[in-house]
Each structure stands twice: as C-alpha cells, then as structure tokens.
Design a protein around this motif. Structure first.
Motif, PDB file in Angstrom:
ATOM      1  N   THR A 133      -1.243   5.124 -12.135  1.00 20.90           N
ATOM      2  CA  THR A 133      -1.581   6.086 -13.016  1.00 20.90           C
ATOM      3  C   THR A 133      -2.717   6.972 -12.285  1.00 20.90           C
ATOM      4  O   THR A 133      -3.808   6.202 -11.682  1.00 20.90           O
ATOM      5  N   TYR A 135       6.918   4.691 -18.967  1.00 21.40           N
ATOM      6  CA  TYR A 135       5.753   4.803 -19.308  1.00 21.40           C
ATOM      7  C   TYR A 135       5.605   5.198 -20.738  1.00 21.40           C
ATOM      8  O   TYR A 135       6.635   5.571 -21.218  1.00 21.40           O
ATOM      9  N   LEU A 185       1.756  10.143 -12.235  1.00 20.54           N
ATOM     10  CA  LEU A 185       1.957   9.195 -11.765  1.00 20.54           C
ATOM     11  C   LEU A 185       2.130   9.016 -10.254  1.00 20.54           C
ATOM     12  O   LEU A 185       2.537   9.975  -9.851  1.00 20.54           O
ATOM     13  N   ALA A 232       2.196   2.157 -17.169  1.00 18.63           N
ATOM     14  CA  ALA A 232       3.363   2.574 -16.188  1.00 18.63           C
ATOM     15  C   ALA A 232       3.999   1.416 -15.710  1.00 18.63           C
ATOM     16  O   ALA A 232       3.092   0.278 -15.107  1.00 18.63           O
ATOM     17  N   GLU A 263      -0.095   5.948 -20.226  1.00 22.71           N
ATOM     18  CA  GLU A 263      -0.315   4.357 -19.906  1.00 22.71           C
ATOM     19  C   GLU A 263       0.519   3.209 -19.692  1.00 22.71           C
ATOM     20  O   GLU A 263       1.917   3.509 -19.950  1.00 22.71           O
TER      21      GLU A 263
END
Length: 711
Positions: free
Chosen positions: A186, A239, A197, A226, A224
């Motif tokens: 990220t 994600y 991303l 991912a 967050e």
C-alpha cells in the motif's frame, strides 16, 4: 405346419399371460443382500498432536507445506515464526525456522536467523505472508520494503529488495502455472485523493522486479491489509476499505482482478459496505484454482433500547472462476464476548474444501482457552466446526493470531499453535512437558467392524468402500478380512459406505467424520429381502389380457429367430445394460462390465445382442470399445474421453503450461497415470507438450473442442 406353429405360439402367449396374472399379487423383487451402517462420533478423541519445538522457540507460528509437484523439497513441513529478543536496551526480532522432512512426524531443532536486522521498519517484526515455488524456494513477506528468500529449504536466507522508500510488502504469491512471483504494497496519497496499491512481479525468483503497477482504490478513504493471490494466469489483489463517519464504521472487502499480468485491473466487491469494522483479511488458493477470502467483522448488535452487545464474526467468500465472480459471504462463526478479537486462519485442501481456524481466550486467567477449526463443503455453503481446549501462549494477556493453517500434499490441512502451561503460576514456572509449539492435522479417524452373521458373503470377495461425495472419484477401498477397519487422517466429511462384492453392490449408509473425533461404526450385511409388490388393479386385468392377446396375435404372424427384437428384453440383465447405456452414452466396455460385476464373455454376449438388434451401437479405437444408444447419432463424431482425461484437459485450459507433476498433485492421481493419459491426449490432438528443462509442460491445442466424457 407353419399355421400350426403360429397357433401354438399364440396359445403359449395367452396361457402365459393368465399364469402371470394369477401369480402377480404374490410376486416381489428380491435383492441379493442388504446392508446398513450405524455410527457414533466421540469428539476430541483422535489425539494426533505432534510437539514441534519448546515453548520459547517462537511466537506466532506459521505452518507451510511444500506441496508443489516437482519441487526438490516436495512434502517438507516448515513451522516458521518470530522470536523477540532484548539485548541490552535494544529489542530485535529473530526469524525462527523448524523443519520436518518426514511428513510432519518429527522436526529438526529450531534455527534462528538475524534476517530482519537493518531491513525492517519495526523492532518487533510481524510475518504477513509465506509462499513456495516450483523450485522449492521459500519466500517471506514481513514489515519491510522487500522479501526474504531461501533456496535451500530454510537453512539460509537472503533479503531481496522490492520497493524503495518507506513502504513494506503486505502480501506475496506465486502463480503455479508460470512460476511468476507477485507482491503487493500500500502507499499513501495526498489528502482527498483515492488510496493506491502497488503491484510488482518477478520472473527470476525475486532477483529483479518489474516497474510497479498502480491500482487506484476508488471510493475508499484508505485501504489496509492488502493481500495478493495468483492462480491459473490471473492475479487478484484483495484489501479492506474501512471508513469512519461520525463514529459509525462503514467497512467493505474489495478485490482487483487482472488477467494480463497486472497491466489492467477490474474491480470486484467481495463484501459490500456495511456499518462494521473489517479486519484480519486472508487470501488463499487451492491446487485446482479456487480462490478464497476470509476476514473478521466487528459490530454492535442492539438487544434493547439503548443497549447493545459487541459481536464478532468470521466470514468467507469463494471464487471458482479466478476472480470473475465471488460467492455471497458465508458465516463461519458469530459470537459475542467469547469470540473476543478472533483472528481467522484460512486454507484449502486439494479438493477445494475451505478450512478456517481461530482461537477463543479463557474466561479467567486460570482457565483454558480453545482452538477451533471449521470445514466447509466444496462450495463453502456451510461450515461445521470442532474445538479442543488449550492454554494458548499470549502477549500482554491478549490473544492475536496464535494459530495458523497450512495445506499438505495428501489432501490434509494442518493446524499449528503456541501453548503455554505453568506448573507453578505464582512463580511463572513453565511446564515444558505440556507447553511448546504444536502441530496436528484437521482430520478424524474411523474405526469399525463389518458383520456378516448370515454368512452371505463367505464365498465371494467383499470390499468396503468409503466414497467421498465432495472429491468425486476419491474412494477408500478396504478388503474385508474379518478384521477391524481403521481409517486415519480422514478429511472431515460424511462418507458414503458401500459393500462391493460378486453378488452386487449395496449402499449401507452415511458415515460422519469430524475434526479430531473418533467415529466408531458397525456395518451389517443383512439377508436378502423380498420387496412386497404394489397391488394390481382388478379393473386393469381385462385391458392387460386384451393387450396381451393382441400382442400374441401379432407375434403369431411373425417368424423370428431364437433371439430377436421381440424377446431381446426377456433377459432382465439385457434391459439393465440397455438402460445403463442410455443414461451413460459413451460408456466403455470395461466400465459396463465392472458396474454389473460381469465376466468378459457374459458382458460381450449381451452387448452384442443389443447391438445386433439395433438398440445400441459401438465404436472401437485400439483396444477400447465404447457404447451409445442407437438414436444418439450426435455423439458419434467425437472420440470419447475418460473422466480423468476430461479433468486433465480442464486443468490445462485453466493453467496453460502446467507440468505433469503439478497435474498429478492437483488431480490427486499418480504421476505415471497422468503421464500416460497426457500422451494419449497428445496423440488424439487435444494437447501439446513442451520440454522445459526437467519439466514437461502441457498446453491446449488451439481450436480443439471438448469431447464427450465417460462418467
């Protein structure tokens, strides 16, 4: 003379009709034998726990099994974790590797590596992902801007930089078809801009990396956790997209899918935006390309006015088409305070069952916690779970990710965890005998007997079959020799129990197997039963007699040979054979013979009669012959394929370039059998192969069409 013969035939038919009607009410269908099964499941009675290492060896264990066909370390087990160490005033984290080369029965001593020093952004490092490739290389993603790689089975490690600057890899994956290594990270963006991303790939086992592919996560304030998964030529990035508006969480789980190695991406919604917190995202793939998400949700459930209770739930969603579509989220487990802060572990066995595991903390300091595992059917439409008590090792009194799942090479999934017991809690004295890092398979055992009290099967060979309804074609066959039947390491399921003998096949019933449970069963062979007939309506008797008389008159006017179309079905066996071919067009001679338990000569005779009278037709190629109903002309233009050959073709279409050993593992068949069938498919023009060093890779032939399959 001819007229007398016709009249005689007519009288025989009429007399036979009356005799048949006279005896009809008392007639019934007789079965050779019957069978039944009874069982009892004893929970947590299958003690298959292996101690991997001492209790202070590591925190947060991850279990990894190299199940890549052709890998030099195929079948090796790794339990990999971290150990926090304080030297002087400096806190640092060591990488810990424990290895087994005998299928998880015994493990080497733990090996510690200062692999994270100087390359991690955190003094206390967390491992976020582990993968293996076709060469047996191990890859670890952690809180750093690169990855760790081992090329010697975890004996040494090197750091491979991927990104520059302050960002770290949050997930990695290896495409089993191409061997390409993918990572995802990220990145932060300016306020008001959508988050992004970064995806990079390597075609040389992580030595060099392509330029980053950017994925713009539209509609999210930030992303967050991912994760990334590569399977069958597709790459999927998942994600969590949380938001917090006026104290109300609106979370979602999303995915981005690429089928061109990251050049373009298509968004997918896995879990729509709802007022819940979503965390602990996991992504896994199965050998046959099924992709799965697992995650945790937290929300406040109102129970009365101004009163609510905190709820925790674990959910899963599957994709069987490489990310094109995802199933609706399926509830694995939901609870209140007893599920405080669960972390979900996820795995697939080689038959695409979904496994999930989580921990539940103890109610008091002196109590035991529990570890749970849940297993789904092949489509994850529901989960059954089992548990056992354990004193889980914890940090600061809280439980987070103290367990992990890893899929093995034999269709079994393994659970690893840390346990910490005190012999003297007041003085913090650890009981080393019951503490440590542990491993066990998420499986059960079945033990039982077969009883043939009437000696029905004494003079014939009998086999007890346990058929797996999820893994079609996967059957455990146990020859019956009057001894106890013991089946260990069984995947949780409800198995169909059959008795197969020279007298015929009989289904006895269903046998449940639960994780860590012992199923005690008894199969009973029963005497033949006569099935009472349905009463024949009296008012239909006249119509039947009239019909038979008319039919007899027609027969009397015909000349016919010893076996002709008029009496071909007087043999019940020929009628059954004909019905079977109608229901299974393209059935092979050996398949038909085995299904009915016939000798070669008997099967050949009756099939020849059916073909001579025009009911079936056959087609031969080499030493094989296939049978079709005579009216099914559309099936005659293609070469029929066996079920295994059809599975091979489908697997190659999903993953062009897949190797023979990979096919063997994915289809759970011997490599020699896969190799022979691949050669046959190449000869018939359905596949082409290319040599890649030691590997023989399979590709579909452009323009080839699917042939009819044999059941």
């Amino acid at each position: 003379m001819e007229a007398q013969s016709r009249t005689g035939g007519f009288l025989i038919v009429v007399v036979g009709a009356f005799l048949t009607l006279a005896s009809f009410p008392s007639a019934g269908a007789t079965e050779p034998f019957g069978a039944s099964v009874t069982s009892t499941v004893v929970p947590d009675a299958y003690q298959n726990v292996v101690r991997v290492a001492p209790p202070d060896a590591m925190n947060w264990p991850h279990v990894v099994v190299d199940r890549t066909p052709g890998s030099p370390f195929e079948g090796d087990f790794y339990v990999i974790g971290t150990k926090d160490t304080l030297q002087g005033n400096a806190l640092w984290t060591a990488l810990v590797v424990v290895r087994s080369g005998d299928g998880g029965r015994t493990f080497d001593a733990p090996r510690l590596f200062e692999a994270f020093r100087g390359i991690s952004f955190s003094s206390v490092v967390r491992i976020v992902d582990i993968a293996t490739d076709r060469y047996g290389f191990l890859y670890i993603a952690f809180e750093g801007n690169g990855i760790l790689r081992s090329i010697d089975g975890g004996l040494s490690w090197q750091f491979l930089p991927v990104f520059t600057g302050f960002r770290y890899v949050t997930g990695l994956s290896v495409d089993p078809a191409s061997g390409t290594l993918y990572v995802v990270a990220t990145t932060t963006t300016l306020v008001g801009n959508p988050p992004e991303l970064l995806v990079e790939l390597s075609n040389d086992q992580g030595v060099t990396w392509s330029n980053a592919s950017r994925i713009v996560a539209g509609g999210a304030m930030y992303v967050e956790e991912a994760r990334i998964a590569a399977t069958s030529g597709a790459v999927v990035v998942g994600y969590v997209a949380p938001a917090n508006v006026s104290g109300t969480w609106q979370g979602a789980v999303a995915a981005e899918v690429s089928v061109d190695r990251g050049v373009t991406w298509s968004p997918r919604i896995v879990r729509g935006s709802i007022p819940r917190e979503m965390h602990s995202l996991r992504m896994e793939t199965s050998p046959d390309g099924v992709l799965g998400f697992g995650w945790r949700e937290t929300w406040d459930e109102p129970i009365e006015a101004n009163v609510s209770v905190r709820q925790y739930g674990l959910y899963a969603s599957l994709s069987s088409d490489t990310g094109a579509t995802f199933s609706p989220p399926v509830e694995i487990v939901v609870g209140a305070s007893d599920l405080y802060a669960p972390e979900v572990a996820l795995a697939f066995d080689n038959r695409s069952r979904t496994y999930a595991a989580w921990s539940v903390p103890p109610a008091t300091v002196d109590d035991f916690g529990s570890l749970y595992a849940a297993v789904s059917n092949a489509t994850a439409t529901g989960f059954d779970n089992a548990s056992f008590h354990v004193s889980l090792q914890s940090r600061d009194g809280y439980l987070t990710a103290q367990e992990d799942l890893g899929a093995g090479t034999n269709g079994t999934v393994y659970l690893a965890w840390s346990a910490l017991n005190y012999s003297d809690r007041a003085n913090f004295t650890i009981d080393n005998a019951t503490s440590g890092i542990f491993l066990r398979s998420v499986s059960g055992v079945a033990e039982g007997e077969m009883f043939d009290e009437s000696s029905i099967l004494v003079n014939t060979t009998a086999v007890v079959e346990f058929r797996d309804p999820i893994a079609r074609g996967k059957t455990l066959r146990v020859p019956w020799n009057n001894s106890t039947i013991v089946l260990g390491e069984l995947a949780p399921n409800a198995y169909e129990v059959w008795i197969v003998s020279g007298l015929g096949d009989r289904r006895a019933g269903s046998l449940p197997v639960q994780p860590w449970g012992r199923t005690v069963f008894a199969v009973r062979v029963e005497p033949a039963r006569t099935v009472p007939p349905e009463p024949f309506p009296w008012f239909a008797t006249g119509a039947v007699v009239a019909g038979i008389i008319l039919f007899g008159a027609i027969l009397a006017g015909l000349q016919y040979t010893r076996i002709n179309r008029g009496n071909v079905f007087q043999s019940k066996l020929r009628l059954l054979l004909y019905e079977y071919v109608k229901e299974n067009p393209g059935a092979a001679f050996g398949q038909i013979r085995t299904t009915f338990g016939l000798h070669n000569g008997v099967a050949a005779h009756h099939l020849a009669v059916l073909e001579r009278q025009g009911y079936v037709r056959s087609k031969s190629k080499g030493r094989h012959r296939w049978f079709y109903p005579a009216g099914d002309v559309s099936l005659w233009n293609d070469v029929p394929l066996s079920a295994l050959q059809s599975s091979i073709l489908e697997a190659v279409r999903r993953a062009p370039g897949i190797g023979v050993r990979e096919l063997s593992r994915a289809l759970d068949r011997r490599a020699s059998s896969i190799g022979d069938n691949v050669k046959a498919l190449v000869r018939e023009g359905f596949l082409r192969t290319e040599r890649d060093g030691r590997f023989l890779r399979c590709y579909p032939v452009e323009g080839s069409v699917a042939a009819p399959s044999l059941p």
